[in-house]
Design a protein around this motif. Structure first.
Motif, PDB file in Angstrom:
ATOM      1  N   ALA A  35      15.865  17.794  -8.297  1.00 44.80           N
ATOM      2  CA  ALA A  35      14.579  17.177  -7.959  1.00 44.80           C
ATOM      3  C   ALA A  35      13.981  16.458  -9.165  1.00 44.80           C
ATOM      4  CB  ALA A  35      13.608  18.231  -7.439  1.00 44.80           C
ATOM      5  N   ASN A  36      14.077  17.070 -10.350  1.00 40.59           N
ATOM      6  CA  ASN A  36      13.558  16.423 -11.557  1.00 40.59           C
ATOM      7  C   ASN A  36      14.309  15.130 -11.854  1.00 40.59           C
ATOM      8  OD1 ASN A  36      11.493  18.225 -12.222  1.00 40.59           O
ATOM      9  ND2 ASN A  36      12.905  19.597 -13.277  1.00 40.59           N
ATOM     10  N   PHE A  37      15.626  15.148 -11.650  1.00 40.31           N
ATOM     11  CA  PHE A  37      16.420  13.949 -11.909  1.00 40.31           C
ATOM     12  C   PHE A  37      16.027  12.817 -10.952  1.00 40.31           C
ATOM     13  CE2 PHE A  37      20.187  11.354 -10.945  1.00 40.31           C
ATOM     14  CZ  PHE A  37      20.431  10.837 -12.217  1.00 40.31           C
ATOM     15  N   VAL A  38      15.917  13.138  -9.669  1.00 31.99           N
ATOM     16  CA  VAL A  38      15.563  12.115  -8.680  1.00 31.99           C
ATOM     17  C   VAL A  38      14.160  11.570  -8.950  1.00 31.99           C
ATOM     18  CG1 VAL A  38      15.148  11.690  -6.228  1.00 31.99           C
ATOM     19  CG2 VAL A  38      17.106  13.072  -6.941  1.00 31.99           C
ATOM     20  N   LEU A  39      13.212  12.444  -9.271  1.00 36.89           N
ATOM     21  CA  LEU A  39      11.842  12.005  -9.528  1.00 36.89           C
ATOM     22  C   LEU A  39      11.764  11.156 -10.794  1.00 36.89           C
ATOM     23  CD1 LEU A  39       9.947  15.287  -8.615  1.00 36.89           C
ATOM     24  CD2 LEU A  39       9.981  13.171  -7.312  1.00 36.89           C
ATOM     25  N   PRO A  67       0.804  -1.229   0.000  1.00 33.71           N
ATOM     26  CA  PRO A  67       0.000   0.000   0.000  1.00 33.71           C
ATOM     27  C   PRO A  67       0.833   1.273   0.000  1.00 33.71           C
ATOM     28  CG  PRO A  67      -0.112  -1.136   2.134  1.00 33.71           C
ATOM     29  CD  PRO A  67       0.557  -2.076   1.183  1.00 33.71           C
ATOM     30  N   LEU A  68       2.038   1.232   0.570  1.00 30.84           N
ATOM     31  CA  LEU A  68       2.871   2.430   0.585  1.00 30.84           C
ATOM     32  C   LEU A  68       3.454   2.759  -0.783  1.00 30.84           C
ATOM     33  CD1 LEU A  68       4.844   1.973   3.934  1.00 30.84           C
ATOM     34  CD2 LEU A  68       2.823   3.374   3.504  1.00 30.84           C
ATOM     35  N   PHE A  69       3.454   1.791  -1.691  1.00 33.80           N
ATOM     36  CA  PHE A  69       4.039   2.013  -3.016  1.00 33.80           C
ATOM     37  C   PHE A  69       3.250   3.071  -3.775  1.00 33.80           C
ATOM     38  CE2 PHE A  69       4.350   0.839  -7.542  1.00 33.80           C
ATOM     39  CZ  PHE A  69       5.721   0.992  -7.717  1.00 33.80           C
ATOM     40  N   ASP A  70       1.921   2.920  -3.841  1.00 33.76           N
ATOM     41  CA  ASP A  70       1.093   3.906  -4.539  1.00 33.76           C
ATOM     42  C   ASP A  70       1.143   5.262  -3.859  1.00 33.76           C
ATOM     43  OD1 ASP A  70       0.323   2.200  -6.536  1.00 33.76           O
ATOM     44  OD2 ASP A  70      -1.492   1.526  -5.510  1.00 33.76           O
ATOM     45  N   ASN A  71       1.184   5.283  -2.530  1.00 29.23           N
ATOM     46  CA  ASN A  71       1.263   6.559  -1.819  1.00 29.23           C
ATOM     47  C   ASN A  71       2.578   7.277  -2.119  1.00 29.23           C
ATOM     48  OD1 ASN A  71      -1.215   6.007  -0.638  1.00 29.23           O
ATOM     49  ND2 ASN A  71      -0.311   5.056   1.172  1.00 29.23           N
ATOM     50  N   LEU A  72       3.669   6.517  -2.201  1.00 27.77           N
ATOM     51  CA  LEU A  72       4.952   7.122  -2.533  1.00 27.77           C
ATOM     52  C   LEU A  72       4.936   7.703  -3.942  1.00 27.77           C
ATOM     53  CD1 LEU A  72       7.967   7.681  -1.995  1.00 27.77           C
ATOM     54  CD2 LEU A  72       8.447   5.357  -2.799  1.00 27.77           C
ATOM     55  N   ILE A  73       4.356   6.977  -4.891  1.00 30.65           N
ATOM     56  CA  ILE A  73       4.290   7.474  -6.270  1.00 30.65           C
ATOM     57  C   ILE A  73       3.404   8.717  -6.352  1.00 30.65           C
ATOM     58  CG2 ILE A  73       3.628   6.892  -8.621  1.00 30.65           C
ATOM     59  CD1 ILE A  73       6.155   5.515  -7.611  1.00 30.65           C
ATOM     60  N   ILE A 126       4.552  12.322  -7.730  1.00 31.22           N
ATOM     61  CA  ILE A 126       3.833  13.051  -8.792  1.00 31.22           C
ATOM     62  C   ILE A 126       3.485  14.458  -8.325  1.00 31.22           C
ATOM     63  CG2 ILE A 126       1.709  13.079 -10.144  1.00 31.22           C
ATOM     64  CD1 ILE A 126       1.748  10.032 -10.081  1.00 31.22           C
ATOM     65  N   PHE A 127       3.077  14.586  -7.069  1.00 34.48           N
ATOM     66  CA  PHE A 127       2.770  15.919  -6.529  1.00 34.48           C
ATOM     67  C   PHE A 127       4.010  16.802  -6.511  1.00 34.48           C
ATOM     68  CE2 PHE A 127       2.550  18.710  -2.775  1.00 34.48           C
ATOM     69  CZ  PHE A 127       1.467  19.499  -3.137  1.00 34.48           C
ATOM     70  N   LEU A 128       5.144  16.244  -6.070  1.00 34.31           N
ATOM     71  CA  LEU A 128       6.381  17.028  -6.050  1.00 34.31           C
ATOM     72  C   LEU A 128       6.829  17.392  -7.456  1.00 34.31           C
ATOM     73  CD1 LEU A 128       8.377  15.098  -3.293  1.00 34.31           C
ATOM     74  CD2 LEU A 128       7.143  17.269  -3.064  1.00 34.31           C
ATOM     75  N   SER A 129       6.651  16.474  -8.406  1.00 34.21           N
ATOM     76  CA  SER A 129       7.010  16.772  -9.788  1.00 34.21           C
ATOM     77  C   SER A 129       6.151  17.894 -10.355  1.00 34.21           C
ATOM     78  CB  SER A 129       6.858  15.508 -10.644  1.00 34.21           C
ATOM     79  OG  SER A 129       7.130  15.779 -11.989  1.00 34.21           O
TER      80      SER A 129
END
Length: 430
Positions: A213-217, A176-182, A186-189
């Motif tokens: 930040a763009n590279f890490v995301l 369940p944490l996988f979708d929350n992390l993504i 997406i919000f940060l991107s």
């Protein structure tokens, strides 16, 4: 636990708790059967409903029958259309879960009524033939083993539990944490795209932070793509329309990142028209939030499905505008002109200069009915009720093609303008 086998050979497990000294009643058995049927039907419904909209479309039924053909099925589209029309009781163009459950129950009832002792013998012969067919098939498979579908072209699809990498990918994807992390990424991107401005210096700390930040995301999104492909295989992954959007965004972001870092700022990437597309497609990143949230997916599917009725309503509005606009052309065509000098009413006198020394001009009112396109435009403006009293009084004051306006010259035009307002603003638009 009771297990009853129907004449169709389909076992329906019936779990009944037997109290000490009592037998299970027929009502309990029927209730348990209905509960089991509802659970199976729910799972089947969710499997067919690929977009998660809560309703089945004809295309989803066709795709399911292509993957799981019915016995004796020859033409997939005809079979799917027949089942779809039979199940769609309300004629809405989609099948709800209640309609789907009713269809399943009706099919079972019809099958029970059709099966007799003679049919049971036929089923027995068919089972014997099926056993012989399976025997021949196993012998042929031993001689020529089939090509196994593989995930990411390297991991066996049919043995997910026998491969540690595959098991790890499935565990990560289902956590369940996988979708929350993504969703957080997406919000940060989206935030990084929102705060990016063209006049930020290339060597400024803000520019460095945004690029890092763009590279890490992008790395996180690429890792998500790899995990899903390993867990599902690419063919299953790309079947979903939302995954297609994710795949397009991930690929374009990775290509853009590679080009930007390989050129190292020596060449402006936006100078190439083809490469500029990769920067433009960054704006699609917030759409990935829709792919993750089920409620937003349902809303998006509903908006897409409303395109056809909205188009029909638009056609009705254009037809109404056309009829009223042509009527306006007959009543007011060429009659909304005036001289720039308010003291001059006739066109032939609208020459020379006025009392202030300004050159006189024979002007046309902005909302007029001189041609068809201007009439449609005028009807649209009236439908929006933007300063409609001013436009109405301009039509009431109109006198002729060669003469200027005269106050309250034709009060009968009030009926035309009020009819236009009622039919367009109140009826069509609302």
């Amino acid at each position: 636990t009771f297990r009853r086998t129907t004449d169709l050979g389909d076992p329906f497990p019936i779990n009944v708790h037997i109290q000490r000294g009592k037998k299970a009643s027929q009502q309990d058995i029927e209730y348990s059967r209905a509960h089991r049927l509802d659970v199976k039907a729910q799972r089947q419904f969710e499997e067919i409903d690929e977009d998660g909209s809560g309703e089945l479309s004809l295309e989803e039924v066709v795709q399911y029958l292509q993957r799981n053909p019915l016995p004796g099925q020859t033409h997939v589209w005809e079979t799917a259309t027949l089942l779809f029309r039979k199940a769609d009781k309300d004629g809405s163009g989609s099948i709800s879960y209640e309609e789907f459950l009713a269809m399943i129950q009706q099919l079972l009832d019809d099958a029970h009524m059709a099966v007799s002792s003679e049919a049971a013998k036929l089923f027995k012969d068919a089972a014997h033939l099926q056993q012989e067919h399976e025997l021949h098939r196993e012998m042929s498979l031993d001689a020529n083993p089939p090509k196994q579908l593989r995930s990411c072209w390297c991991i066996d699809l049919h043995l997910p539990r026998d491969n540690l990498i595959r098991r790890a990918a499935v565990a990560i994807m289902e956590h369940p944490l996988f979708d929350n992390l993504i969703l957080l990424c997406i919000f940060l991107s989206s935030c990084s795209l929102a705060i990016d401005r063209p006049y930020i210096g290339d060597d400024s700390p803000e520019r460095t932070t945004i690029e890092t930040a763009n590279f890490v995301l992008n790395v996180i999104f690429l890792a998500e793509f790899v995990v899903k492909v390993v867990a599902l295989n690419f063919r299953e992954y790309i079947k979903s329309g939302w995954n297609k959007i994710d795949f397009l965004i991930v690929v374009t972001s990775v290509v853009d990142e590679i080009l930007a870092r390989s050129l190292n700022g020596e060449v402006d990437v936006t100078a190439f028209r083809v490469l500029r597309i990769f920067r433009i497609l960054r704006a699609l990143r917030p759409l990935r939030i829709v792919a993750r949230a089920k409620g937003l997916r349902v809303l998006a599917v509903t908006l897409v499905s409303s395109i056809r009725p909205v188009a029909n309503t638009s056609i009705l509005a254009v037809l109404s505008f056309s009829v009223l606009g042509i009527l306006g052309m007959q009543l007011l065509g060429g009659k909304l002109h005036r001289c720039s000098d308010p003291w001059v009413r006739e066109k032939k006198a609208c020459v020379g200069g006025d009392a202030d020394g300004n050159l006189r001009e024979w002007l046309n009112y902005d909302v007029n009915f001189d041609n068809f396109w201007q009439a449609i435009r005028s009807m649209f403006i009236l439908a929006t009720q933007d300063e409609w009293p001013e436009h109405m009084w301009a039509g009431v004051d109109a006198t002729g093609k060669l003469t200027g306006p005269w106050q309250d010259h034709n009060l009968g035009m009030l009926a035309y303008y009020m009819s236009c307002l009622v039919l367009t603003a109140y009826l069509v638009v609302n």
